[in-house]
Design an enzyme around this catalytic site. Structure first.
Site, short mmCIF file in Angstrom:
data_model
loop_
_atom_site.label_atom_id
_atom_site.label_comp_id
_atom_site.label_asym_id
_atom_site.label_seq_id
_atom_site.Cartn_x
_atom_site.Cartn_y
_atom_site.Cartn_z
N ASP A 106 -2.37 9.64 -10.20
CA ASP A 106 -2.26 8.55 -10.90
C ASP A 106 -0.88 8.30 -11.34
O ASP A 106 -0.44 6.96 -11.74
CB ASP A 106 -2.99 8.96 -12.08
CG ASP A 106 -4.45 8.77 -11.72
OD1 ASP A 106 -5.10 8.31 -10.75
OD2 ASP A 106 -5.46 9.07 -12.55
N ASP A 163 0.67 -1.37 -0.14
CA ASP A 163 0.10 -0.02 0.05
C ASP A 163 0.87 1.19 -0.05
O ASP A 163 1.82 1.32 0.80
CB ASP A 163 -0.79 0.18 1.38
CG ASP A 163 -2.11 0.97 1.28
OD1 ASP A 163 -3.16 0.66 0.69
OD2 ASP A 163 -1.63 2.16 1.71
N ILE A 164 0.66 2.25 -0.73
CA ILE A 164 1.15 3.61 -0.78
C ILE A 164 1.26 4.31 0.44
O ILE A 164 -0.21 4.51 0.88
CB ILE A 164 1.29 4.17 -2.09
CG1 ILE A 164 1.21 3.35 -3.44
CG2 ILE A 164 1.81 5.49 -2.38
CD1 ILE A 164 1.02 3.75 -4.67
N GLU A 186 -4.98 2.53 -4.13
CA GLU A 186 -3.63 2.42 -4.25
C GLU A 186 -2.96 1.02 -3.41
O GLU A 186 -1.79 1.08 -3.07
CB GLU A 186 -3.02 3.64 -3.33
CG GLU A 186 -3.27 3.82 -1.74
CD GLU A 186 -4.68 3.98 -1.36
OE1 GLU A 186 -5.54 4.15 -2.06
OE2 GLU A 186 -4.78 4.38 -0.12
N ASN A 206 -2.62 12.94 -2.91
CA ASN A 206 -3.79 13.39 -3.82
C ASN A 206 -4.18 14.51 -3.70
O ASN A 206 -4.34 15.40 -4.51
CB ASN A 206 -4.80 12.14 -3.90
CG ASN A 206 -4.83 11.38 -4.97
OD1 ASN A 206 -4.33 11.42 -6.01
ND2 ASN A 206 -5.34 10.20 -4.87
#
Ligand code: C2E
Length: 351
Positions: free
Chosen positions: A236, A219-220, A262, A227
């Site tokens: 993106d 997971d980022i 994500e 964002n």
């Protein structure tokens, strides 16, 4: 559209659901495009479906519903509509080509039969002595019949060739449609549907061969903040960046997929957790090693970090349980301060 939503849309609650969908889209600041309308009908009509849950997760996280995200959700969770159309169209073309082949075969048969009759007639005529004039006519008739069958054969061959290439083109097109239905459009990695299928296959194979299988979820870190600060287009690009590192590093039989939002999932058939942990740490380091730039303004975005959880399949454990353990390990990575890899086995030992 799923059967359940289809049924609701033809029942007493149809207009209530449709109105709720429009209101919910308005309050979420989403345009009521046909695509979004279909998504919101599912979200409200079947909140516990995988699509409903994923939409809730995205909405709770404040993810903006861009065209890209809506397309991705539709492709991943409701791909049958498009696939059905493609398959129906392919059926029509296939039917036409099969008819052509059947006609060609029938015509070839009848022209061969006619030629056979001409030959038999000539054979019978030659049983009795022939005048030179009659012989000349007979040979002339045979020559005409032979060139006619040559011409007919050549034209039938051409039609068969055209049919064969049309069927080959169709097969290629269907293969592309199948690949598209399995691919995440933004990152070009496998999508959730493809991953789930691969995971079921890999679990069965691991059990049969008594071979190890390790699953990892990535997971980022702070993606939502990212964002919000830089906009979803830059968000993106970050997804594409992480995907490009995964795609470059993991070759078959390893599998990397965008699992949703994500989150990315990876499968390592034949590999144990300690082997995979080392690979994941180098992926994590590589992702975090680059300082990214915002393409539109050249602003420095800094480095992106990721948290990862991994779990090795135990005995006849189901795919779902394995996923649950990898997920727990991922959240342990998040709790411990992010930018790290946690193995479910180590977590269990520590507990
Ligand atoms: P993309 O923009 O389509 O770039 C594809 C590949 O072209 C990149 O793969 C990289 O090899 C090359 N490339 C494109 N622009 C540049 C550039 O300005 N400098 C250099 N040195 N190479 C460039 P890579 O690096 O694996 O990145 C994959 C995707 O990740 C990119 O797709 C982009 O969407 C995203 N990304 C990577 N780095 C950055 C970045 O610094 N800023 C932003 N906004 N996105 C990035």
């Amino acid at each position: 559209m799923t059967a359940e939503v289809e049924t609701t849309l033809r029942g007493p609650a149809a207009f209530t659901l449709a109105r709720q969908a429009l209101e919910a889209m308005e309050s979420a600041g989403v345009w009521p495009t046909p695509l979004n309308f279909e998504l919101w009908l599912h979200y409200l009509g079947e909140p516990d479906s995988p699509l409903g849950k994923e939409m809730k997760r995205l909405l709770d996280a404040g993810t903006p519903f861009t065209e890209d995200i809506s397309e991705m959700l539709l492709a991943e969770y409701l791909p049958r509509g498009r696939l059905n159309d493609e398959i129906r169209d392919a059926g029509v073309v296939l039917n036409r080509e099969l008819n052509t082949v059947a006609e060609v075969i029938a015509e070839a048969r009848s022209s061969q039969a006619a030629y056979g009759e001409t030959l038999a007639g000539a054979g019978a005529a030659m049983e009795t002595p022939l005048e030179p004039g009659d012989l000349k006519r007979l040979v002339g008739d045979l020559t005409t019949a032979t060139s006619r069958i040559h011409r007919e054969n050549a034209s039938l061959e051409k039609r068969l060739e055209a049919s064969t290439s049309e069927v080959a083109r169709l097969r290629e097109h269907l293969e592309q449609v199948r690949r598209d239905a399995m691919t995440d459009a933004l990152t070009n990695l496998a999508n959730r549907k493809a991953f789930d299928e691969e995971m079921t296959r890999a679990c069965e194979a691991a059990q049969q061969r008594k071979a190890p299988l390790t699953l990892a979820i990535l997971d980022i870190d702070n993606f939502k903040k990212f964002n919000d600060t830089w906009g979803h287009q830059t968000g993106d690009q970050v997804l594409r960046y992480v995907a490009s590192v995964l795609g470059r590093t993991l070759r078959a039989p390893r599998v990397a997929a965008r699992y949703g939002g994500e989150e990315f999932a990876m499968l390592f058939p034949g590999e144990t957790a300690p082997m995979v942990e080392a690979v994941l740490n180098s992926i994590r380091e590589e992702i975090g090693s680059r300082s990214l730039k915002r393409r539109s303004t050249n602003d420095d975005l800094g480095a992106v970090t990721v948290s990862i959880g991994l779990a090795q399949k135990q005995g006849d454990e189901s795919a779902l349980t394995l996923m649950g353990r990898a997920d727990e390990a991922l959240y342990a990575s998040k709790r411990a301060g992010r930018n790290r890899v946690t193995s479910a086995q180590k977590l269990a030992t520590a507990a």
